[in-house]
Design a protein around this motif. Structure first.
Motif, PDB file in Angstrom:
ATOM      1  N   GLU A 328      84.109  35.536  48.396  1.00 52.07           N
ATOM      2  CA  GLU A 328      84.237  35.545  47.354  1.00 52.07           C
ATOM      3  C   GLU A 328      83.980  35.105  45.991  1.00 52.07           C
ATOM      4  N   TRP A 329      82.584  36.466  45.306  1.00 51.32           N
ATOM      5  CA  TRP A 329      82.218  35.245  44.452  1.00 51.32           C
ATOM      6  C   TRP A 329      83.218  35.665  43.016  1.00 51.32           C
ATOM      7  N   SER A 330      83.235  35.135  41.791  1.00 54.14           N
ATOM      8  CA  SER A 330      83.423  35.166  40.487  1.00 54.14           C
ATOM      9  C   SER A 330      82.882  35.664  39.740  1.00 54.14           C
ATOM     10  N   ASP A 331      82.469  36.279  38.783  1.00 53.77           N
ATOM     11  CA  ASP A 331      81.521  36.505  37.802  1.00 53.77           C
ATOM     12  C   ASP A 331      81.598  35.553  36.720  1.00 53.77           C
ATOM     13  N   SER A 332      82.404  34.033  36.977  1.00 54.18           N
ATOM     14  CA  SER A 332      82.057  32.987  35.878  1.00 54.18           C
ATOM     15  C   SER A 332      81.191  31.948  37.564  1.00 54.18           C
ATOM     16  N   ALA A 333      80.945  32.684  38.791  1.00 53.05           N
ATOM     17  CA  ALA A 333      80.275  31.763  39.779  1.00 53.05           C
ATOM     18  C   ALA A 333      79.117  33.161  39.405  1.00 53.05           C
ATOM     19  N   GLN A 334      78.979  34.005  39.290  1.00 61.07           N
ATOM     20  CA  GLN A 334      77.583  34.996  38.976  1.00 61.07           C
ATOM     21  C   GLN A 334      76.914  33.895  37.235  1.00 61.07           C
ATOM     22  N   ARG A 335      77.442  33.501  36.590  1.00 62.27           N
ATOM     23  CA  ARG A 335      76.654  33.313  35.291  1.00 62.27           C
ATOM     24  C   ARG A 335      76.605  32.311  35.836  1.00 62.27           C
ATOM     25  N   MET A 336      77.264  30.939  36.304  1.00 59.62           N
ATOM     26  CA  MET A 336      76.794  30.173  35.978  1.00 59.62           C
ATOM     27  C   MET A 336      75.721  29.227  37.372  1.00 59.62           C
ATOM     28  N   LEU A 352      73.907  26.530  48.410  1.00 60.80           N
ATOM     29  CA  LEU A 352      73.906  26.269  46.494  1.00 60.80           C
ATOM     30  C   LEU A 352      74.082  24.500  46.612  1.00 60.80           C
ATOM     31  N   MET A 353      73.500  24.359  47.445  1.00 58.61           N
ATOM     32  CA  MET A 353      73.227  22.867  47.312  1.00 58.61           C
ATOM     33  C   MET A 353      71.641  22.708  46.955  1.00 58.61           C
ATOM     34  N   ALA A 354      71.878  21.649  46.046  1.00 56.00           N
ATOM     35  CA  ALA A 354      70.242  21.097  46.016  1.00 56.00           C
ATOM     36  C   ALA A 354      69.906  20.289  47.927  1.00 56.00           C
ATOM     37  N   THR A 355      68.428  20.451  48.073  1.00 58.24           N
ATOM     38  CA  THR A 355      68.766  18.669  49.234  1.00 58.24           C
ATOM     39  C   THR A 355      68.236  18.017  48.919  1.00 58.24           C
ATOM     40  N   ASP A 356      67.859  17.266  47.069  1.00 56.89           N
ATOM     41  CA  ASP A 356      66.490  15.975  46.913  1.00 56.89           C
ATOM     42  C   ASP A 356      67.726  15.769  45.976  1.00 56.89           C
ATOM     43  N   ASN A 357      68.583  15.203  47.000  1.00 60.61           N
ATOM     44  CA  ASN A 357      69.556  14.360  45.463  1.00 60.61           C
ATOM     45  C   ASN A 357      69.770  12.581  45.209  1.00 60.61           C
ATOM     46  N   ALA A 358      68.955  12.313  46.320  1.00 58.26           N
ATOM     47  CA  ALA A 358      68.662  11.083  47.168  1.00 58.26           C
ATOM     48  C   ALA A 358      69.404  10.341  46.314  1.00 58.26           C
ATOM     49  N   GLY A 359      70.804  10.667  47.657  1.00 56.28           N
ATOM     50  CA  GLY A 359      71.784  10.038  47.652  1.00 56.28           C
ATOM     51  C   GLY A 359      72.470  10.113  47.111  1.00 56.28           C
ATOM     52  N   GLY A 382      76.688  16.309  42.775  1.00 52.64           N
ATOM     53  CA  GLY A 382      75.059  16.274  42.775  1.00 52.64           C
ATOM     54  C   GLY A 382      74.903  17.548  41.619  1.00 52.64           C
ATOM     55  N   TRP A 383      72.872  17.607  42.342  1.00 53.30           N
ATOM     56  CA  TRP A 383      72.258  19.015  41.977  1.00 53.30           C
ATOM     57  C   TRP A 383      72.855  20.461  42.581  1.00 53.30           C
ATOM     58  N   ARG A 384      72.775  21.456  41.894  1.00 54.08           N
ATOM     59  CA  ARG A 384      73.348  22.519  42.912  1.00 54.08           C
ATOM     60  C   ARG A 384      72.066  23.444  41.895  1.00 54.08           C
ATOM     61  N   LEU A 385      72.027  24.638  42.480  1.00 56.07           N
ATOM     62  CA  LEU A 385      70.899  25.552  42.359  1.00 56.07           C
ATOM     63  C   LEU A 385      71.516  26.957  41.983  1.00 56.07           C
ATOM     64  N   ARG A 386      70.437  27.715  41.020  1.00 53.51           N
ATOM     65  CA  ARG A 386      70.827  28.796  40.411  1.00 53.51           C
ATOM     66  C   ARG A 386      69.202  29.487  40.752  1.00 53.51           C
ATOM     67  N   ASP A 387      69.797  30.393  40.631  1.00 60.06           N
ATOM     68  CA  ASP A 387      69.068  31.790  41.649  1.00 60.06           C
ATOM     69  C   ASP A 387      67.873  31.919  40.821  1.00 60.06           C
ATOM     70  N   ASP A 388      67.436  31.452  39.524  1.00 58.50           N
ATOM     71  CA  ASP A 388      65.925  30.629  39.491  1.00 58.50           C
ATOM     72  C   ASP A 388      65.232  30.265  39.614  1.00 58.50           C
ATOM     73  N   GLY A 389      65.677  28.672  40.975  1.00 62.65           N
ATOM     74  CA  GLY A 389      65.391  27.953  41.378  1.00 62.65           C
ATOM     75  C   GLY A 389      65.691  26.117  40.315  1.00 62.65           C
ATOM     76  N   SER A 390      65.730  26.845  38.804  1.00 66.34           N
ATOM     77  CA  SER A 390      66.697  25.903  38.330  1.00 66.34           C
ATOM     78  C   SER A 390      67.948  24.999  38.820  1.00 66.34           C
ATOM     79  N   ARG A 391      67.452  23.441  38.059  1.00 63.82           N
ATOM     80  CA  ARG A 391      68.693  22.847  38.659  1.00 63.82           C
ATOM     81  C   ARG A 391      70.234  22.452  37.737  1.00 63.82           C
ATOM     82  N   PHE A 392      71.329  22.190  38.376  1.00 69.73           N
ATOM     83  CA  PHE A 392      71.908  21.461  37.440  1.00 69.73           C
ATOM     84  C   PHE A 392      72.811  21.005  37.914  1.00 69.73           C
ATOM     85  N   TRP A 393      73.131  19.210  36.821  1.00 75.47           N
ATOM     86  CA  TRP A 393      74.041  18.439  37.797  1.00 75.47           C
ATOM     87  C   TRP A 393      75.652  19.100  37.678  1.00 75.47           C
ATOM     88  N   ALA A 394      76.470  18.841  39.010  1.00 75.51           N
ATOM     89  CA  ALA A 394      77.960  19.625  39.133  1.00 75.51           C
ATOM     90  C   ALA A 394      78.314  18.496  39.514  1.00 75.51           C
TER      91      ALA A 394
END
Length: 692
Positions: A328-336, A352-359, A382-394
């Protein structure tokens, strides 16, 4: 009949000699007159003499240069109205009449017109010149060019209007209050809250704006803010039109040079948010009742919940099955995250999770899934991924969803974007490291400086005192050897040497005392000021038995906290100055008093009716060896005020002066109050002003 000069009364005086004396005196007077005219012509301000019919009878070169005229173009040919705006004619005529009646007028600002037609702003002041019979002859008018000041005022006013315009466009209610809680600035939104204009707010006390029912609620927050602690809280308020609103309120201290000089008040209208929160709470309560009563309402409640989730801006919500696949994928998840519903459904949430969080945290998807199932809920950062490859701390919360039979139905994932908080945390960490580094460097510098100061003090106390003692000793021996020397110049020279060596010895003592006060430990204890001041005054009375001094001392001087010996030195220096500089007064008046400091502590003052001094020229008033009067007029070596300032500052206070030539002098200084209760940090005087 008045006596005539001897050379005129004597009929036997040589007429030729008399003529030469008169000629010589005439030349002296003409030279003096020419010199005076030269000084007037090159004065930094303009000067013009105006007859009672407003004709210009005299003008200096400075004013001629400003207006672009030659002297013969205006003197005897021009009237004052030729140089000013004709609209001000009535005002000038009225001032001239006042000048003829009283002899003086208050300064006035006018625009003076140059020969080329341009204008400049000037400040003029006039005095009357009369003959021996008291008849008005003409006015002496001083003209000061204030064009630069007027331009600066216009620029400042323009800047203030620009600042007001900017702040008026923001949705926040913004105001600034000084430490006396007087409004110094308010944007339109803040003023409208109280039903006033922004210009009307300036100068009003906070107690004049806030209702008496709200004052007890905000006073503790205001007190904490004035003590340097930022305040944030939510409250309900009634606006000037009677509407009730909810606000997110912030009181932010205004630090200037390490001291709080006021506070900023920010009000964010969160009425809509509160209404939304109340709506959500009510909806949840209604949902629980309907689920228990009618299963048919489940679909509608689910839809309402979905709308609420999709409308969230700072969070996102989506659902996964027990294997971690998104179902189930909500509109808020799509926006983020940026992924469309078709792109992500059926895929593992590990994408949706980055692999280089360095512990940084538990970021392994399988681990998070297992812990959430085992514990019912698990949080991770940790760091999360967006569709365009950018990251955000979540910050993510994974919750296991179970039915009444404890059967796992899936898991919900709530993610909040914390990138800004992460960036702020990193910046704070970097700043803390830099601060620690600077503190360490500064500590080393202070240690080195203290060592240098100790070496200097030793040098002054030993290496400089020894030759000074030799000078004094040999001068004394020389005086004994010479005895009553017939040459008065020799006696004067020896006296000057003795006086100078004594003064230098006192200066060395003052310098050592000044250095010692920077390092000596303050023995803080309760100090009752009344007996301390009485002791100092008694000592001064013994030293000045012939002086007529009216001592006016407050009988209720309080108890302060500090070092009694050092505070006695402060009062001794200041009161001794008052005694010294009132010496020319037939009846000296010296006052000692105190008042409550609105931001804590107590303010003390020592006032005298002495000669005073020009405060604008006293830039180094509290600097060692700096004096405001010549040593031939008043004795002293210029160390008392510098030592007093250092003692006051070591006690956590400050000292300043208010004075003018011939108008006496008042020294103010602040000290901590012994009776101030630690829990009541808000000043009692200000609290009394605010309490209805």
């Amino acid at each position: 009949m008045s006596e005539q000069p001897e050379h005129i009364a004597n009929p036997n005086i040589d007429p030729d000699l008399l003529e030469r004396l008169v000629a010589e005196r005439t030349r002296e007077l003409q030279a003096t007159l020419a010199e005076a005219r030269q000084l007037i012509d090159h004065a930094p301000c303009g000067y013009v003499s105006i007859s009672k019919d407003l004709n210009i009878v005299n003008v200096n070169q400075t004013l001629l240069d400003w207006v672009g005229y030659e002297c013969d173009e205006v003197v005897g040919k021009a009237r004052l109205f030729d140089l000013i705006d004709p609209m001000r004619r009535a005002t000038i005529e009225m001032r001239l009449q006042t000048l003829q009646d009283t002899g003086r007028t208050d300064p006035i600002e006018i625009e003076i017109r140059r020969k080329d037609g341009s204008h400049f702003h000037a400040l003029i002041s006039s005095t009357a010149v009369r003959n021996e019979n008291g008849d008005f002859l003409h006015s002496n008018t001083t003209v000061i060019d204030i064009s630069e000041r007027k331009a600066a005022e216009q620029r400042l006013a323009s800047h203030d209007r620009f600042l007001q315009t900017i702040t008026d466009r923001i949705p926040v209610q913004l105001g600034y209050y000084d430490k006396e809680l007087i409004c110094r600035f308010a944007n339109t939104a803040h003023a409208s809250h109280y039903g006033k204009l922004a210009s009307d707010m300036v100068g009003m006390h906070l107690s004049q704006l806030v209702s008496t029912s709200v004052l007890p609620e905000i006073l503790p927050h205001v007190a904490d803010a004035l003590n340097g602690v930022s305040q944030s809280f939510e409250a309900e308020r009634v606006t000037a039109n009677g509407n009730r609103h909810f606000y997110d309120i912030h009181y932010i201290p205004d630090f200037q040079h390490g001291a709080v000089e006021g506070l900023f008040i920010e009000l964010y209208d969160i009425t809509d948010r509160k209404k939304t929160e109340e709506f959500v709470l009510e909806a949840n309560r209604d949902l629980e009742e309907r689920v228990n009563e009618r299963s048919a309402e489940l679909f509608r409640s689910e839809q309402r919940y979905r709308l609420m989730v999709d409308a969230i801006q700072d969070y996102c919500v989506y659902f996964i099955d027990e294997n971690g696949l998104v179902n189930e994928w909500s509109d808020s998840a799509q926006r983020m995250h940026g992924h469309g519903r078709d792109q992500i459904l059926g895929k593992s949430f590990r994408h949706l999770m980055a692999t280089d969080n360095a512990g940084e945290d538990e970021v392994d998807a399988d681990q998070v899934l297992r812990l959430a199932k085992a514990h019912g809920q698990w949080e991770s950062r940790g760091w999360r991924l967006r569709d365009d490859g950018s990251r955000f701390w979540a910050h993510s919360i994974v919750t296991a969803l179970r039915n009444e039979n404890d059967e796992l139905q899936g898991l919900s994932v709530i993610t909040r974007d914390m990138t800004a908080a992460k960036s702020l945390e990193d910046v704070m960490n970097d700043l803390n490291k830099e601060l620690e580094k600077r503190v360490a460097e500064r500590t080393q510098q202070l240690v080195a400086a203290n060592k240098d100061l100790d070496v200097f003090s030793h040098m002054v106390s030993h290496d400089l005192r020894a030759p000074l003692r030799h000078i004094s000793s040999f001068v004394s021996l020389l005086q004994e050897e010479l005895g009553e020397h017939p040459d008065a110049a020799v006696q004067q020279y020896l006296g000057s040497i003795v006086k100078s060596s004594k003064r230098m010895s006192l200066m060395i003592e003052g310098l050592l005392e000044y250095a010692r006060l920077g390092r000596v430990a303050i023995e803080s204890q309760p100090v009752p000021l009344s007996p301390l001041v009485d002791g100092v005054v008694s000592h001064l009375k013994q030293e000045n038995p012939t002086r007529l001094i009216d001592w006016v001392i407050d009988p209720d001087l309080p108890v302060v906290r500090g070092d009694a010996m050092l505070l006695a030195e402060v009062f001794g220096n200041l009161l001794n100055n008052s005694v010294k500089f009132t010496r020319t007064r037939p009846q000296a008046v010296i006052k000692v008093g105190w008042q409550v400091n609105p931001v804590g502590g107590r303010t003390f003052y020592i006032h005298d009716n002495g000669v005073g001094f020009d405060l604008e020229k006293a830039h180094n008033l509290f600097v060692m060896f700096q004096r405001q009067h010549h040593s031939m007029d008043f004795e002293g070596n210029g160390t008392g005020l510098a030592l007093s300032q250092r003692i006051i500052e070591r006690h956590g206070g400050r000292i300043w002066a208010e004075t003018a030539p011939g108008q006496g002098c008042t020294f103010y200084f602040t000290l901590p109050f012994e009776g101030l209760e630690p829990d009541l940090e808000f000043p009692r005087s200000t609290m009394a002003e605010l309490t209805p």
